[in-house]
Design a protein around this motif. Structure first.
Motif, mmCIF file in Angstrom:
data_model
loop_
_atom_site.group_PDB
_atom_site.id
_atom_site.type_symbol
_atom_site.label_atom_id
_atom_site.label_comp_id
_atom_site.label_asym_id
_atom_site.label_seq_id
_atom_site.Cartn_x
_atom_site.Cartn_y
_atom_site.Cartn_z
ATOM 1 N N GLN A 1 0.823 -1.206 0.000
ATOM 2 C CA GLN A 1 0.000 0.000 0.000
ATOM 3 C C GLN A 1 0.859 1.259 0.000
ATOM 4 O O GLN A 1 0.555 2.245 -0.689
ATOM 5 N N GLN A 2 1.952 1.221 0.757
ATOM 6 C CA GLN A 2 2.851 2.370 0.814
ATOM 7 C C GLN A 2 3.474 2.636 -0.559
ATOM 8 O O GLN A 2 3.562 3.787 -1.000
ATOM 9 N N TYR A 3 3.880 1.573 -1.235
ATOM 10 C CA TYR A 3 4.454 1.722 -2.579
ATOM 11 C C TYR A 3 3.432 2.335 -3.529
ATOM 12 O O TYR A 3 3.734 3.266 -4.287
ATOM 13 N N TRP A 4 2.218 1.814 -3.495
ATOM 14 C CA TRP A 4 1.192 2.291 -4.419
ATOM 15 C C TRP A 4 0.850 3.760 -4.168
ATOM 16 O O TRP A 4 0.764 4.570 -5.098
ATOM 17 N N GLN A 5 0.696 4.104 -2.901
ATOM 18 C CA GLN A 5 0.361 5.484 -2.585
ATOM 19 C C GLN A 5 1.478 6.448 -2.958
ATOM 20 O O GLN A 5 1.229 7.584 -3.365
ATOM 21 N N ALA A 6 2.728 6.002 -2.843
ATOM 22 C CA ALA A 6 3.867 6.876 -3.138
ATOM 23 C C ALA A 6 4.141 7.002 -4.630
ATOM 24 O O ALA A 6 4.638 8.033 -5.089
ATOM 25 N N THR A 7 3.822 5.965 -5.386
ATOM 26 C CA THR A 7 4.174 5.965 -6.810
ATOM 27 C C THR A 7 2.987 6.221 -7.725
ATOM 28 O O THR A 7 3.164 6.666 -8.862
ATOM 29 N N GLY A 8 1.790 5.885 -7.258
ATOM 30 C CA GLY A 8 0.640 5.971 -8.155
ATOM 31 C C GLY A 8 0.697 4.940 -9.258
ATOM 32 O O GLY A 8 0.098 5.117 -10.331
ATOM 33 N N GLY B 1 14.536 15.049 9.472
ATOM 34 C CA GLY B 1 14.090 15.796 8.297
ATOM 35 C C GLY B 1 12.617 16.128 8.310
ATOM 36 O O GLY B 1 12.159 16.965 7.509
ATOM 37 N N GLY B 2 11.847 15.474 9.182
ATOM 38 C CA GLY B 2 10.458 15.832 9.394
ATOM 39 C C GLY B 2 9.524 15.598 8.230
ATOM 40 O O GLY B 2 8.437 16.184 8.167
ATOM 41 N N LEU B 3 9.905 14.724 7.294
ATOM 42 C CA LEU B 3 9.036 14.466 6.146
ATOM 43 C C LEU B 3 7.865 13.598 6.579
ATOM 44 O O LEU B 3 8.046 12.546 7.176
ATOM 45 N N ARG B 4 6.678 14.049 6.270
ATOM 46 C CA ARG B 4 5.472 13.273 6.559
ATOM 47 C C ARG B 4 4.641 13.197 5.288
ATOM 48 O O ARG B 4 4.216 14.227 4.745
ATOM 49 N N ILE B 5 4.438 12.001 4.812
ATOM 50 C CA ILE B 5 3.701 11.772 3.570
ATOM 51 C C ILE B 5 2.352 11.164 3.910
ATOM 52 O O ILE B 5 2.270 10.161 4.619
ATOM 53 N N TRP C 1 2.194 15.958 1.126
ATOM 54 C CA TRP C 1 3.298 15.837 2.063
ATOM 55 C C TRP C 1 3.590 17.168 2.736
ATOM 56 O O TRP C 1 3.209 18.231 2.249
ATOM 57 N N GLU C 2 4.254 17.075 3.871
ATOM 58 C CA GLU C 2 4.649 18.258 4.618
ATOM 59 C C GLU C 2 5.979 17.987 5.305
ATOM 60 O O GLU C 2 6.417 16.828 5.407
ATOM 61 N N VAL C 3 6.633 19.038 5.757
ATOM 62 C CA VAL C 3 7.949 18.924 6.376
ATOM 63 C C VAL C 3 7.959 19.692 7.691
ATOM 64 O O VAL C 3 7.551 20.859 7.740
ATOM 65 N N HIS C 4 8.406 19.019 8.751
ATOM 66 C CA HIS C 4 8.555 19.648 10.061
ATOM 67 C C HIS C 4 9.918 19.250 10.620
ATOM 68 O O HIS C 4 10.024 18.314 11.419
ATOM 69 N N PRO C 5 10.984 19.933 10.211
ATOM 70 C CA PRO C 5 12.338 19.521 10.611
ATOM 71 C C PRO C 5 12.570 19.682 12.108
ATOM 72 O O PRO C 5 12.043 20.601 12.744
ATOM 73 N N ARG C 6 13.352 18.765 12.650
ATOM 74 C CA ARG C 6 13.804 18.862 14.035
ATOM 75 C C ARG C 6 15.250 18.391 14.067
ATOM 76 O O ARG C 6 15.521 17.218 14.283
ATOM 77 N N PHE D 1 13.837 12.941 -2.347
ATOM 78 C CA PHE D 1 12.871 11.846 -2.434
ATOM 79 C C PHE D 1 11.990 12.056 -3.660
ATOM 80 O O PHE D 1 11.840 13.167 -4.168
ATOM 81 N N THR D 2 11.425 10.960 -4.126
ATOM 82 C CA THR D 2 10.541 10.985 -5.289
ATOM 83 C C THR D 2 9.149 10.548 -4.859
ATOM 84 O O THR D 2 8.992 9.532 -4.180
ATOM 85 N N LEU D 3 8.156 11.331 -5.255
ATOM 86 C CA LEU D 3 6.771 11.030 -4.903
ATOM 87 C C LEU D 3 5.913 11.223 -6.148
ATOM 88 O O LEU D 3 5.874 12.310 -6.724
#
Length: 720
Positions: free
Chosen positions: A415-422, A673-677, A683-688, A700-702
Motif C-alpha cells: 500500500q505504501q508503494y502504491w500510494q507513493a508511486t501511483g 528531516g520531518g518528512l510526513r507523507i 506531504w509536509e515537512v517539520h524539521p527537528r 525523495f521521489t513522490l
C-alpha cells in the motif's frame, strides 16, 4: 563523507571489517576478505537466489566460488599479512564509486620490501562483471610471481554446497569453472581473464581451483600491474551460464573503461538518493554507509529474490528475508528507486502460493507469509536453536509458528508503494491481490472472544520477541484491522477503476458478500486494551508483568533476553523493541501527538535499546523527533548508525544489520528531516535537527516528482 577507511590491520576485528568492507552490485556481494587470504577469514561471495539445503536452517545462500583469489610471491615468498612485517597499511571503501582499495607496504620474513595496491569492484554497470587490479612496486631486484585463481573449494562455515562440473581454458585464453549446488542443482559458472604487463602466462589445471600464473622480472621502483576480470552467471540467468559469463568477461576490454562505467552507474544511483548532513561527519558517513549497503544488495533485474536480514554480506540468518525488508528497508527504495521497490514487492507476489499453502496447512484461508523466507517463500525458520545458557540444550523457536503480523507488514508495504508511486497498473495486476489475500487470512485467523465481546488473536508473537505465546498483541491486532479495512477499500477501488480485475479476484478469492461482511465485523470489533489516558497495553496481561528498571542491570554486554532466559523473559516488562510505538509510527494518521506521547513515555524506559533488537533504535529516534525530544532522538539514531560501523552488538561479523541500515535512512528523513507523507500523496515537512547540524539535505521521489529538501536547526527549510 564518502570514504570509510582503516589505517591499521587488527586481526581481532577481522570478521567485523570483512562485513563493513563488503562490495556488491545488487546481483551479488563479496565480503571484504583479503585477496591473498588470511587465517580463519570468512571470505564469501553470495549471489541472490542461489540457495541450497542445510541442516537446522532448512536452506541457505551458498557461498559461491571465490573470484578474488590472488597470490603474490616475491622470489618465492608468499605475500601475507600473517607473516613478515606490515610497514604501512590503509584500506578504504569509496562508497561514491563502489570501489574497495587496499595499500600495504610489507617486508617479507627474508627482508624483501614491496608495496602492493589492490583495487576491486563489482560492476554496477554490468552485474555479471567483477574486476580486480593489483599493482606491485618492489623495492628489490628479483622476480615477482602472480597466481590468479577461481577457487571452487568454498564452504558455508564447514558445510559444502558445491560439486565440480568441469573446468578448463577456452581457445581465447579465458579460464572457466562450472560448479553446481548439491541439492538445489543451481549451476554457477565463472570465466576469468588477466590483463596487464607483458608476461608469460601459464594455465594450471588444479582441480576445482583453475589458476593462471604470471612471472615478471622485478626491478626496484618499477610497478607491475595485473588486472583480473571475472564474468559470473548462474542457471537462474539462462540455460548456458558459462556462455553468459564468458560474454561478459569478454566485454571488459580494459580497466579504464570498466571503471568509468562503474563510476557513471554509481553517480546515477547517488543522484536519486542524495542525503547530506553538514556539521556531523559521523552521522553523514553513517547514513551514506547505510544507503550504500542497501544499494549493493538491491536486486535490479530479478523480481524473484528479496533482501535478507544480513543483505548479502555475511552468513547470519543464512540469506533469509524477514519483515525487515518491507518495514525497514523498502521505504528507502519506495522514495528513491521505485523500480527496485517494485522488484522486492514482486517477490512477495511470486511467493504468494507459498503463503497460501502455509495458511492452509495451519487450517486458515488467505495468505500467511513465512516469517523467514528464501527462494520459494516457504517457511524456513529453524524450529530449534542452541539455548542461551546451555549450548548443549536446544530452545524452541516460535516465530515461524506464531508471528502472523508478517502478512500485514507485506500488505502495508504494498500500500505504501502504491500510494507513493501511483503505479495503478502494478497495483491492479499484483498488489491488490496481496492486500486482499492477507486480509482474508486475518479475517479467518481472528477469534471471537465472547468474554470480551471482540475479535482478537491468541497465541501469537509480536515484533517484541522477548514475549511469546501472548494474546492480542496490539501491533498484530491493529495492523490486522488496518489490513482488513484496506482490503475492503481495495476491492471498492478496483470495482471503480478495474472492474474486470475486481470480478476476477472476487471469484478467485471467493469474496462473497457474506465473507466481506464478516471482514467488516472483525475490523469493527477488534480487541484493543486501552487506558483512558490513551496508553495501549502491548498485549493482554503486559501491565501485570514484573516491572523492571533496566538501569539496575548496567553495565552489561548481553540482552535482557539472554539475562532472563528465553522463558524467563516472558515474566518481565523488558521489551526487545517497542511494538506500540512502531504501530503508531506506521499508522501515524490515526494517532494524535498526545496519544503517542503517553505511550512513548511508558515504553521507552522498558525497551532494551542497546542489546535488544537493532530494529528498535531508528524507530525510537523517529518517534522521539515527533515528540520534539531531539537530543534523545539523536541518542537512539547514533546507536543505530553505529550498529555495524562500531560493531556495538559484537555480531557485525555475521553481516550487515540491514533493517537498522534502512532505519537510519528513515530516521534522518522522517525523523530529523520531518518528512510526513499522507496516504493521499500530499506531504509536509517539520524539521527537528540537532542544534550542531548546520543543515540536512535529502532527496525523495513522490508520484514521479523528485524533491530536494534542505532543513535547518531553526526549523526552517527550503524545497528545490
Amino acid at each position: 563523507m564518502w570514504i570509510l577507511a582503516e589505517d591499521a590491520f587488527d586481526p581481532a576485528q577481522q570478521h567485523h571489517k570483512e562485513t563493513i568492507f563488503t562490495i556488491g552490485n545488487g546481483y551479488l556481494a563479496t565480503r571484504g576478505a583479503f585477496e591473498e587470504g588470511y587465517p580463519n577469514d570468512r571470505r564469501a561471495t553470495f549471489i541472490h537466489g542461489v540457495f541450497d539445503d542445510a541442516p537446522i536452517v532448512v536452506t541457505e545462500l551458498a557461498n559461491a566460488p571465490d573470484w578474488l583469489a590472488m597470490q603474490v610471491l616475491l622470489d618465492g615468498e608468499k605475500f601475507s599479512l600473517a607473516t613478515g612485517t606490515i610497514l604501512a597499511y590503509r584500506r578504504e571503501l569509496d562508497m561514491q564509486n563502489g570501489i574497495l582499495r587496499r595499500e600495504v607496504r610489507w617486508r617479507s620474513p627474508q627482508g624483501r620490501v614491496v608495496t602492493i595496491r589492490f583495487t576491486r569492484f563489482a560492476s554496477l554497470a554490468d552485474e555479471h562483471l567483477l574486476a580486480l587490479r593489483c599493482e606491485i612496486v618492489p623495492e628489490f631486484d628479483g622476480q615477482i610471481e602472480v597466481r590468479a585463481a577461481l577457487n571452487g573449494q568454498t564452504d558455508n562455515e564447514g558445510l559444502l554446497h558445491w560439486r565440480l562440473i568441469e573446468q578448463g581454458q577456452l581457445t581465447d585464453g579465458t579460464v572457466f569453472l562450472r560448479t553446481r549446488t548439491r541439492k538445489s542443482g543451481i549451476e554457477v559458472a565463472c570465466a576469468m581473464r588477466l590483463h596487464g604487463d607483458t608476461a608469460q602466462t601459464m594455465f594450471w589445471d588444479v582441480e576445482n581451483v583453475p589458476t593462471l600464473q604470471q612471472v615478471y622480472p622485478a626491478y626496484a621502483g618499477q610497478p607491475i600491474v595485473v588486472m583480473k576480470f571475472v564474468g559470473i552467471a548462474t542457471s537462474r540467468d539462462g540455460n548456458q551460464p558459462l556462455d553468459i559469463a564468458h560474454h561478459h568477461v569478454q566485454t571488459a576490454h580494459n580497466w579504464e573503461s570498466a571503471l568509468a562505467a562503474q563510476q557513471q552507474a554509481w553517480a546515477r544511483e547517488w543522484e536519486r538518493c542524495h542525503v547530506e548532513i553538514n556539521g556531523d561527519d559521523e552521522a553523514d558517513l553513517a547514513v551514506r554507509f547505510s544507503i550504500f549497503q542497501l544499494l549493493i544488495a538491491a536486486p535490479r533485474h530479478d523480481h524473484r529474490v528479496n533482501i535478507g536480514a544480513k543483505t548479502l554480506s555475511g552468513f547470519g540468518y543464512r540469506g533469509h528475508a524477514f519483515w525487515d525488508t518491507e518495514i525497514f528497508m523498502l521505504p528507502l527504495f519506495i522514495y528513491t528507486s521505485p523500480e527496485i521497490a517494485r522488484n522486492l514487492l514482486d517477490y512477495r507476489y511470486v511467493t504468494l502460493p507459498a503463503a497460501r499453502a502455509k495458511a492452509r496447512a495451519a487450517g486458515y484461508e488467505g495468505a500467511w507469509y513465512a516469517w523467514e523466507s528464501a527462494d520459494t517463500g516457504e517457511e524456513v525458520t529453524p524450529t530449534w536453536v542452541p539455548d542461551f545458557h546451555d549450548k548443549k540444550k536446544l530452545a524452541r523457536v516460535w516465530t515461524g509458528d506464531l508471528a502472523i503480523h508478517i502478512s500485514a507488514d507485506v500488505a502495508y508495504a504494498v500500500q505504501q508503494y502504491w500510494q507513493a508511486t501511483g503505479d495503478n497498473a502494478w497495483y491492479i495486476e499484483r498488489g491488490a491481490e496481496i492486500v486482499l489475500d492477507t486480509a482474508k487470512f486475518f479475517a479467518a485467523r481472528a477469534e471471537w472472544l465472547a468474554e470480551r465481546g471482540c475479535y482478537g488473536y491468541t497465541d501469537v508473537i509480536g515484533p517484541d520477541e522477548y514475549h511469546d505465546h501472548v494474546n492480542n498483541n496490539a501491533y498484530t491486532n491493529l495492523l490486522a484491522q488496518w489490513n482488513i479495512r484496506t482490503g475492503l477499500e481495495t476491492l471498492a477501488w478496483l470495482e471503480q477503476h478495474a472492474p474486470q480485475k475486481a470480478a476476477e479476484l472476487r471469484q478467485q478469492l471467493d469474496l462473497t458478500p457474506e465473507r466481506l461482511q464478516h471482514w467488516q465485523t472483525v475490523a469493527e470489533k477488534m480487541c484493543i486494551s486501552l487506558r483512558p489516558n490513551g496508553l495501549i497495553e502491548q498485549f493482554d496481561g503486559f501491565f501485570a508483568l514484573k516491572d523492571v528498571n533496566l538501569a539496575d542491570y548496567e553495565p552489561r554486554t548481553k540482552s535482557m533476553h539472554e539475562i532472563f532466559g528465553i522463558e524467563g523473559a516472558n515474566e518481565y516488562q523488558a521489551i526487545k523493541q517497542p511494538d506500540v510505538l512502531m504501530l503508531q509510527f506506521l499508522l501515524r494518521e490515526q494517532y494524535s501527538d498526545s496519544q503517542i506521547r503517553v505511550n512513548y513515555d511508558y515504553y521507552t524506559p522498558r525497551t532494551d535499546h542497546t542489546y535488544g533488537s537493532s530494529l528498535g533504535p531508528p524507530i525510537q529516534a523517529i518517534v522521539a523527533c515527533q515528540m520534539g525530544d531531539v537530543a534523545e532522538a539523536y541518542e537512539h539514531f547514533i546507536r543505530a548508525a553505529r550498529a555495524d560501523l562500531r560493531d556495538v552488538r559484537g555480531n557485525a561479523g555475521d553481516g550487515i544489520h540491514a533493517a537498522s541500515a534502512g532505519g537510519v535512512w528513515q530516521a534522518v528523513v522522517f525523523g530529523f528531516g520531518g518528512l510526513r507523507i499522507h496516504p493521499d500523496g500530499t506531504w509536509e515537512v517539520h524539521p527537528r535537527l540537532p542544534s550542531y547540524w548546520r543543515w540536512l539535505t535529502y532527496r525523495f521521489t513522490l508520484r514521479g516528482q523528485t524533491h530536494t529538501v534542505t532543513c535547518y536547526p531553526d526549523g526552517s527549510y527550503t524545497i528545490g
